[in-house]
Design a protein around this motif. Structure first.
Motif, PDB file in Angstrom:
ATOM      1  N   ARG A 114       0.942  -1.260  -0.027  1.00  0.00           N
ATOM      2  CA  ARG A 114      -0.030   0.067   0.018  1.00  0.00           C
ATOM      3  C   ARG A 114       0.628   1.232  -0.156  1.00  0.00           C
ATOM      4  NH1 ARG A 114      -2.915  -0.278   5.087  1.00  0.00           N
ATOM      5  NH2 ARG A 114      -1.956  -2.327   5.487  1.00  0.00           N
ATOM      6  N   ALA A 115       1.882   1.360   0.811  1.00  0.00           N
ATOM      7  CA  ALA A 115       2.835   2.334   0.964  1.00  0.00           C
ATOM      8  C   ALA A 115       3.501   2.872  -0.457  1.00  0.00           C
ATOM      9  CB  ALA A 115       3.786   2.207   2.006  1.00  0.00           C
ATOM     10  N   ALA A 116       4.089   1.538  -0.912  1.00  0.00           N
ATOM     11  CA  ALA A 116       4.479   1.863  -2.406  1.00  0.00           C
ATOM     12  C   ALA A 116       3.774   2.210  -3.388  1.00  0.00           C
ATOM     13  CB  ALA A 116       5.289   0.391  -2.764  1.00  0.00           C
ATOM     14  N   THR A 117       2.506   1.865  -3.299  1.00  0.00           N
ATOM     15  CA  THR A 117       1.249   2.134  -4.297  1.00  0.00           C
ATOM     16  C   THR A 117       1.098   3.885  -4.098  1.00  0.00           C
ATOM     17  OG1 THR A 117       0.179  -0.108  -4.460  1.00  0.00           O
ATOM     18  CG2 THR A 117      -0.961   2.071  -5.125  1.00  0.00           C
ATOM     19  N   VAL A 118       1.059   4.221  -2.875  1.00  0.00           N
ATOM     20  CA  VAL A 118       0.689   5.495  -2.644  1.00  0.00           C
ATOM     21  C   VAL A 118       1.984   6.693  -3.175  1.00  0.00           C
ATOM     22  CG1 VAL A 118       0.422   7.151  -0.951  1.00  0.00           C
ATOM     23  CG2 VAL A 118      -0.860   5.156  -0.786  1.00  0.00           C
ATOM     24  N   ALA A 119       3.126   6.207  -2.572  1.00  0.00           N
ATOM     25  CA  ALA A 119       4.474   6.785  -2.727  1.00  0.00           C
ATOM     26  C   ALA A 119       4.607   7.095  -4.609  1.00  0.00           C
ATOM     27  CB  ALA A 119       5.643   6.436  -2.141  1.00  0.00           C
ATOM     28  N   ALA A 120       4.240   5.969  -5.261  1.00  0.00           N
ATOM     29  CA  ALA A 120       4.559   5.923  -6.531  1.00  0.00           C
ATOM     30  C   ALA A 120       4.067   7.139  -7.509  1.00  0.00           C
ATOM     31  CB  ALA A 120       3.802   4.738  -7.365  1.00  0.00           C
ATOM     32  N   GLY A 121       2.922   7.779  -6.921  1.00  0.00           N
ATOM     33  CA  GLY A 121       2.417   8.933  -7.826  1.00  0.00           C
ATOM     34  C   GLY A 121       3.155  10.086  -7.711  1.00  0.00           C
ATOM     35  N   PRO A 122       3.907  10.575  -6.636  1.00  0.00           N
ATOM     36  CA  PRO A 122       4.939  11.629  -6.518  1.00  0.00           C
ATOM     37  C   PRO A 122       6.166  11.237  -7.108  1.00  0.00           C
ATOM     38  CG  PRO A 122       3.634  11.566  -4.471  1.00  0.00           C
ATOM     39  CD  PRO A 122       3.323  10.315  -5.325  1.00  0.00           C
TER      40      PRO A 122
END
Length: 447
Positions: free
Chosen positions: A115-123
């Motif tokens: 989940r953290a990787a998915t969220v951080a991927a946008g920026p």
């Protein structure tokens, strides 16, 4: 994952609106695609990928079941993953409402690091876009050579100086020159007085008189720099700095270079016959001193005249390694400059009036589109970096707020409850909207 990157742009010419929508559309798509593709790699299914909010204009569903759409309000975008209660991922759906297959690929059921990787991927995808653009431009444009050879004379200097592209400058006012920087420094020091220039042209040595004054007219404003944030634009003519009259761009350089670090600067300009005053804090940037030529940290506001005053050096190609280094350096410079500015705002050391909103972005987009493709693409890279950094701020509703909740989950050993997420989301949304309203107020005040 919601990208709150803009609010409606009201008014303005089509020449500003269209470039603005193109810039925002590219930056939003890359940001949301980062969320989508990394989520897919992590085994998380997406239900909707939307560029824009509100009513759907066009859309289609792919073979994985993700519905791709373009919506009517181009204010950002979102990816709604399986199990999300809303586009902002503010809470999770009840597993009882999902099929066994959906539960297996639901966002909230994925491991924490996924989940953290998915969220951080946008920026991160925004930063990657900026890095790639900056590196590609460095390869395409090359770098200015410091050889004492005239590369180009802008049309504005036609008939003013008897120099030609390809001229090798040997001496100015009897003083030998070995670099292009020394040529420009000698000209601006003369500040309009006629000097004799020794040149080598077509194998012959000639002495030609040159009367050169670098006018105080702003021809280029670096996006994201203090002058741009304050509202200065190309075409402004600087008439005074801190109350001191300015007759040339060289006077401007001297006064700015002499400013103590951390001291506000006040610039008076004329724009369309109207006198305007701007107050802001310069950035400290490593650059050559206008008198000594020594590279050192100097107050910098981010403006320049045409080229190097209308006289441009020759260009030489960059290697791939150098271009990649340039891409990284420019992306990093925007990030650190923005962080420093936010820090100064928090400690009341910066002028909040420098904040710009969607109207200002639209104006700059239109200006860069008129300047040409490279200037426009350069702006996309700057906005992409800025949006990526903005979304990493630890504010609920932004990606940084989601990562903050995940950090709390890692420490507590269990997820943050839906109620806390919703309260945090409402607070975060209020803060973001207040910031946007304030920035838009600044934009309107500059009109």
């Amino acid at each position: 994952m919601e990208l709150l990157s803009a609010v409606p742009f009201v008014g303005g010419a089509l020449g500003a609106i269209v470039p603005f929508l193109v810039v925002l559309g590219i930056v939003v798509f890359v940001h949301e695609y980062g969320h989508y593709i990394v989520g897919r790699w992590c085994g998380i299914d997406a239900e909707v990928f939307s560029v824009g909010f509100g009513p759907k204009l066009v859309g289609w569903t792919d073979r994985r079941g993700t519905h791709w759409q373009i919506a009517a309000l181009p204010l950002g975008g979102y990816v709604r993953f399986v199990g999300d209660m809303d586009p902002a991922s503010a809470g999770k759906a009840d597993d009882g409402d999902l099929t066994p297959e959906q539960r297996k690929h639901a966002f909230h059921n994925a491991r924490l690091w996924r989940r953290a990787a998915t969220v951080a991927a946008g920026p991160m995808f925004n930063f990657i876009l900026s890095f790639v653009i900056f590196a590609a431009l460095a390869l395409a444009v090359g770098r200015a050579s410091n050889a004492p050879v005239i590369g180009e004379l802008r049309p504005e200097l036609a008939g003013q100086v008897d120099l030609r592209p390809g001229d090798r400058i040997l001496a100015v006012a009897g003083q030998p020159v070995e670099t292009f920087g020394e040529i420009i420094a000698a000209f601006v020091r003369a500040n309009g007085a006629e000097v004799e220039v020794e040149v080598e042209r077509d194998g012959e040595k000639l002495a030609v008189p040159v009367s050169y004054r670098l006018a105080s007219r702003i021809d280029y404003v670096n996006p994201g720099m203090p002058a741009s944030r304050a509202g200065l634009v190309a075409g402004d003519v600087i008439v005074a700095i801190d109350g001191q009259p300015v007759a040339s761009f060289y006077d401007l350089q001297l006064v700015t270079a002499a400013k103590p670090a951390g001291q506000e600067i006040v610039i008076d300009v004329t724009r369309d016959g109207e006198l305007m005053t701007f107050r802001f804090m310069p950035d400290m940037v490593e650059r050559p001193h206008p008198v000594t030529g020594e590279t050192q940290p100097l107050p910098t506001i981010g403006i320049r005249a045409i080229g190097l005053g209308g006289i441009d050096p020759t260009l030489e190609p960059r290697g791939l390694g150098e271009a990649l280094e340039s891409g990284f350096a420019q992306t990093t410079r925007i990030v650190t400059g923005t962080i420093n500015y936010v820090g100064d705002l928090i400690f009341a050391n910066a002028d909040p009036g420098q904040l710009g909103g969607p109207i200002r972005i639209a104006q700059i987009s239109g200006e860069k589109a008129e300047e040409g493709l490279m200037s426009f693409v350069y702006l996309i890279a700057i906005i992409s970096t800025s949006i990526g950094l903005l979304n990493l701020f630890p504010i609920p509703v932004l990606d940084g707020g989601h990562l903050m909740f995940y950090a709390a989950e890692a420490l507590r050993g269990r997820p943050v409850g839906n109620a806390a997420i919703r309260v945090g989301t409402m607070i975060g949304l209020s803060l973001v909207l207040l910031l946007m309203v304030f920035a838009t107020y600044n934009d309107l005040a500059r009109l």
